[in-house]
Design a protein around this motif. Structure first.
Motif, short mmCIF file in Angstrom:
data_model
loop_
_atom_site.label_atom_id
_atom_site.label_comp_id
_atom_site.label_asym_id
_atom_site.label_seq_id
_atom_site.Cartn_x
_atom_site.Cartn_y
_atom_site.Cartn_z
N THR A 214 -10.44 2.60 7.52
CA THR A 214 -10.45 4.18 7.82
C THR A 214 -9.43 4.83 7.96
N GLU A 215 -8.90 5.34 6.72
CA GLU A 215 -7.66 6.01 6.75
C GLU A 215 -8.05 7.02 7.34
N GLU B 224 0.93 -1.07 0.01
CA GLU B 224 0.14 0.15 0.06
C GLU B 224 1.06 1.22 0.11
N CYS B 225 0.46 2.41 -0.66
CA CYS B 225 0.96 3.60 -0.69
C CYS B 225 0.05 4.73 -0.48
N GLY B 226 -0.32 5.07 0.76
CA GLY B 226 -0.99 6.01 1.01
C GLY B 226 -0.44 7.35 1.45
N THR C 188 -21.21 13.96 0.08
CA THR C 188 -20.70 12.60 -0.11
C THR C 188 -19.75 12.29 -0.89
N TYR C 189 -18.63 11.51 -0.71
CA TYR C 189 -17.54 11.44 -1.49
C TYR C 189 -17.02 9.97 -1.53
N LEU C 190 -16.10 9.67 -2.67
CA LEU C 190 -15.64 8.38 -2.82
C LEU C 190 -14.12 8.24 -2.62
N LYS C 191 -13.40 9.21 -2.95
CA LYS C 191 -11.95 9.02 -2.56
C LYS C 191 -11.68 8.65 -1.38
N VAL C 192 -10.63 7.71 -1.28
CA VAL C 192 -10.07 7.68 0.27
C VAL C 192 -8.95 8.61 0.39
N GLY D 186 -3.78 2.91 16.43
CA GLY D 186 -3.67 4.28 16.84
C GLY D 186 -3.76 5.29 15.64
N LYS D 187 -4.62 6.35 16.07
CA LYS D 187 -5.08 7.42 15.01
C LYS D 187 -4.36 8.81 15.50
N GLY D 188 -5.37 9.21 16.30
CA GLY D 188 -5.36 11.02 16.75
C GLY D 188 -4.63 11.09 18.02
N LEU D 189 -4.15 12.35 18.12
CA LEU D 189 -3.35 12.68 19.27
C LEU D 189 -3.61 14.25 19.53
N TYR D 190 -3.85 14.71 20.80
CA TYR D 190 -3.94 16.05 21.04
C TYR D 190 -4.09 16.35 22.68
N SER D 191 -3.86 17.52 22.91
CA SER D 191 -3.61 17.79 24.24
C SER D 191 -4.40 18.91 24.54
N GLY D 192 -4.99 19.04 25.96
CA GLY D 192 -5.75 20.08 26.35
C GLY D 192 -6.52 19.66 27.64
#
Length: 837
Positions: A327-328, A63-65, A368-372, A216-222
């Protein structure tokens, strides 16, 4: 030749030349300079539907995302990723100049990165393992120093001016000094998925986070915490069932050895109003996290140290799957508009920068869209989408309808450049979801708030398992200020189902539901906006083969391997309905289509990219498809033309990573992977009259074959010998083919047995739905609908017919279901046909 290329001593000598000669010389030089400029203008890279083919990037993996795209220091910076490379890969960091020239960074170390952040105190861009200053100087944090699949960055809780956090997909957490790039390991990256953790995750020199879920996906601080999201589950069951517990949202105080799980569901992006810079007021600014479960989308809000859950509908089910691979990186992101943009489960949204409990209005669907899409940004007054287009590996996305078609010879993806208003111009918004789905409900306890605004057509399906009637109370937050008032009550008798339509002028931002007794209940919402498309294909599709075409070309297509970075087209030229020429044509980055006169390659492409036959059965009632598990499904015809006269046509193929298109009976559908419920969650995109022989993804474009001999235009790429051609655009051009329409049904003059349900027939995504039934014997026809695509069949209505009688049923415009089936009370010869206009 330009005089500006001469060295100064030569130009100095020219002033002593005779004036006439000098004038001529200058004139010639100036003309040469202007000609060179004109040639440069003419040489500007070609684009089709916003795709610049020469910008495509490739790697040597399955894969090359696109991991991230960020404007910085006058350039656009892009990182790519392979599927699982915590110690580096052949992927690279790229920079793109305003004149669309691309350059790979020679010091690239690859990996599986998708993190990006701007550290304002040191004026540096963090993208993947690279740290880039305002002069485009690049420093690298090597995989040896910081192993793992980098997925997120966040501002430091205690030293935000000097340090930042990095997170990996396997719960590795680091802090990095922004001056020295010294790395401190806070929690170990766990590629073992818990096997090395032991009974006590903290009993190690560097502890393990040991969170449930993975990927894992997201990271944030607050608000004095670091927040991390993952969206998958590392189990065999997660690869087949999308409804098992999976993923988590967690937080850490920056000091202890343990993390706290906030919610055990799948989550992706974590963001705040400061976006890439971090929240400007970290003690008080809200933090948002987007995710989903099998019921709906989830939106978590951290506001005043309290977490609140909201629910939103899903447009697409292609992103489902408990493993999280489908889910990219969906994002909430500032693109220079009044609102942030959000993309999640195949839909673009307005997301207000001021979203809090007391100010929660403004979330609204756009299209709505189709691209990943892995990431997106605004650059040079355009929107730029970094996509995941063509993966060599199918991962788990295999099915009989695709046959034994070989995947792309090399993984690659591209950027998609569009106008800034594209987010409102793709597919019509559609939303499906529930607050309860056969869930145990406590009396008087309200559901999570579910989005009520932004859609024109809204309905609710309610039922329960109680042996006595249950009254459901619907409350509405009309202004998004967390003030709730009663909207209505709905009493559902035992064993029955109630469909409730909401008037278009019924205002409100959020809706919640409560029952007056303990029970198991379902509250399923169906939303949509009016599809204003007509049935005419846009002009960009002129030249595709239609019924009656006698002079055209067709053939199968596939991206070549061996790092050739070209596409093969095993083409046949047809004249007067007969083949007169065959050849292996090669399409390159400059969109030159050339017969390379390689018979061996022609035969290999033809044999390894076959169009499977016998996948569909066309009978009088409709189109029958039997899936890999032996389940029967029926789909409408969108045209009266018998498409079998076209010869074999490609039915199913992956054109965006880990989901398929399904071209059946003149309609393109979006088809989720089998591990995301497959055809049960299929959705129509468009209907069309064309004989599309084959299609694939190449350099971010969608390529179609089956082109008339005299076709011309921007989207037609004709071979240099003039014999054959392909059509080129992007997958989201398909919305312009026309509104989905169709006719058909489960029965047509069919001998049916009393009490036996018909095959399911597709209903979701269609407009203006009418059912016509007739019978040769007196019988009751019960109309049943699957409300969520999981086989949750409920009775909608029963029609009583006498011998030889016919009846019609027009469904309300607000009504939607995934599938419909019919049941006759008696043996009879019955016709049951639906028309979708």
């Amino acid at each position: 030749m330009s005089i500006f290329k001469f060295p100064p001593n030569v130009i100095g000598n020219m002033i002593h030349l005779r004036p006439t000669f000098l004038a001529v010389f200058l004139s010639v030089g100036l003309c040469s300079s202007l000609l060179a400029d004109e040639q440069k203008t003419e040489a500007k890279p070609r684009s089709i539907s916003g795709i610049y083919p020469h910008l495509a990037y490739w790697n040597d993996h399955g894969e090359c995302g696109t991991g991230a795209v960020v404007p910085w220091a006058g350039k656009l910076w892009v990182i790519t990723y392979g599927p699982h490379y915590p110690k580096g890969s052949s992927d690279q960091l790229y920079s793109i100049t305003p004149d669309m020239q691309i350059e790979a960074f020679e010091g690239s170390v690859g990996g599986t990165p998708a993190n990006r952040m701007i550290h304002k105190e040191t004026n540096q861009l963090l993208i993947g393992p690279y740290v880039i200053d305002e002069k485009s100087n690049i420093r690298v944090i090597t995989p040896e120093a910081m192993p793992g699949r980098l997925t997120g960055n966040a501002r430091h809780l205690f030293d935000p001016a000097g340090k930042v956090y990095y997170a990996t997909m396997e719960e590795g957490f680091y802090e990095v000094d922004m001056k020295t790039l010294e790395v401190t390991e806070l929690f170990q990256d766990d590629q073992s998925h818990g096997k090395k953790v032991g009974p006590d995750p903290t009993a190690h020199k560097v502890p393990f986070a040991a969170l449930p879920g993975y990927h894992g996906k997201g990271l944030y601080s607050g608000q004095h915490r670091l927040i991390y999201a993952n969206n998958g589950e590392a189990s065999g069951l997660a690869r087949s069932r999308p409804d098992i517990p999976s993923g988590c949202l967690a937080q850490w105080d920056g000091k202890s050895k343990t993390w706290q799980v906030i919610r055990r569901n799948q989550f992706t992006d974590v963001r705040g109003p400061g976006d890439l810079l971090g929240n400007p007021n970290p003690e008080t600014d809200p933090v948002w996290a987007i995710g989903w479960d099998h019921r709906s989308l989830l939106l978590m809000l951290l506001d005043e140290d309290k977490w609140t859950t909201y629910r939103l509908p899903k447009a697409s089910h292609c992103y489902d799957g408990a493993h999280g691979w489908n889910t990219e990186w969906p994002r909430i992101h500032d693109i220079g508009e009044e609102d942030f943009a959000m993309n999640m489960h195949g839909m673009f949204w307005h997301f207000p920068k001021t979203f809090t409990r007391a100010n929660s209005a403004g979330i609204a669907p756009r299209s709505t869209y189709l691209k990943v899409i892995g990431d997106y940004c605004r650059w040079n007054d355009q929107l730029v989408f970094g996509c995941d287009d063509a993966a060599q590996s199918e991962f788990l996305n295999t099915r009989r309808a695709k046959g034994k078609v070989a995947g792309p010879g090399q993984s690659h993806s591209n950027l998609w450049f569009t106008s800034t208003d594209i987010l409102d111009k793709l597919g019509v918004p559609i939303g499906r979801g529930s607050v309860w789905l056969n869930d145990k409900v406590q009396s008087g306890v309200a559901s999570d708030p579910y989005l009520f605004s932004g859609f024109q057509r809204r309905s609710l399906c309610l039922f329960h398992d109680s042996k006595t009637p249950v009254t459901f109370s619907l409350e509405v937050d009309r202004d998004g200020n967390d003030q709730w008032t009663e909207l209505t009550t709905i009493t559902v008798p035992a064993g029955e189902t109630i469909w409730h339509a909401f008037p278009q002028d019924e205002a409100g931002v959020w809706l919640r539901v409560a029952a007056d007794q303990n029970c198991s209940a379902t509250a399923q919402f169906h939303y949509a906006n009016e599809d204003v498309r007509d049935s005419e294909a846009a002009a960009i599709f002129q030249g595709l083969r239609k019924p009656g075409s006698k002079r055209y070309s067709e053939g199968v297509v596939r991206v070549r391997g061996n790092r050739l970075q070209t596409m093969s087209f095993a083409a046949t030229q047809i004249v007067d309905g007969k083949p007169i020429h065959e050849g292996l044509y090669e399409l390159d980055a400059d969109l030159n289509l050339t017969d390379i006169k390689d018979r061996t390659a022609f035969e290999w492409t033809h044999d390894n990219t076959p169009i499977p036959e016998g996948v569909l059965t066309f009978d009088e009632a409709s189109i029958l498809y039997v899936d890999d598990e032996g389940n029967r499904w029926r789909l409408p015809r969108s045209t009266e033309t018998d498409i079998t006269e076209f010869g074999p046509l490609r039915i199913s193929r992956e054109v965006a990573t880990e989901r398929d298109l399904f071209n059946c009976g003149g309609t393109f559908y979006e088809l989720p992977a089998r591990n995301a419920d497959g055809i049960a969650k299929i959705r129509p995109v468009c209907s069309h009259p064309f004989a599309i022989n084959d299609y694939c993804s190449y350099r971010g474009m969608m390529i179609l074959t089956g082109v008339d001999a005299d076709a011309t235009g921007e989207h037609i790429i004709r071979s240099d010998d003039g014999r054959v051609a392909v059509w080129a655009g992007v997958i989201d051009d398909l919305w312009k083919l026309g509104k989905p329409v169709g006719a058909g049904g489960p029965w047509k003059n069919s001998q049916v047995a009393g009490g036996t349900p018909s095959d399911p027939y597709l209903m979701t995504g269609y407009d203006k739905k009418t059912l016509s039934v007739s019978t040769d014997a007196a019988t009751d026809i019960t109309v049943e609908v699957d409300i969520d695509g999981t086989g949750t069949w409920r009775t909608y209505k029963t029609l009583s017919l006498g011998e030889g009688e016919s009846k019609s049923l027009a469904f309300p415009e607000e009504f939607q279901a995934y599938w419909v089936r019919l049941v006759s009370s008696n043996d009879a010869t019955v016709t049951g046909q639906l028309t979708y206009q």
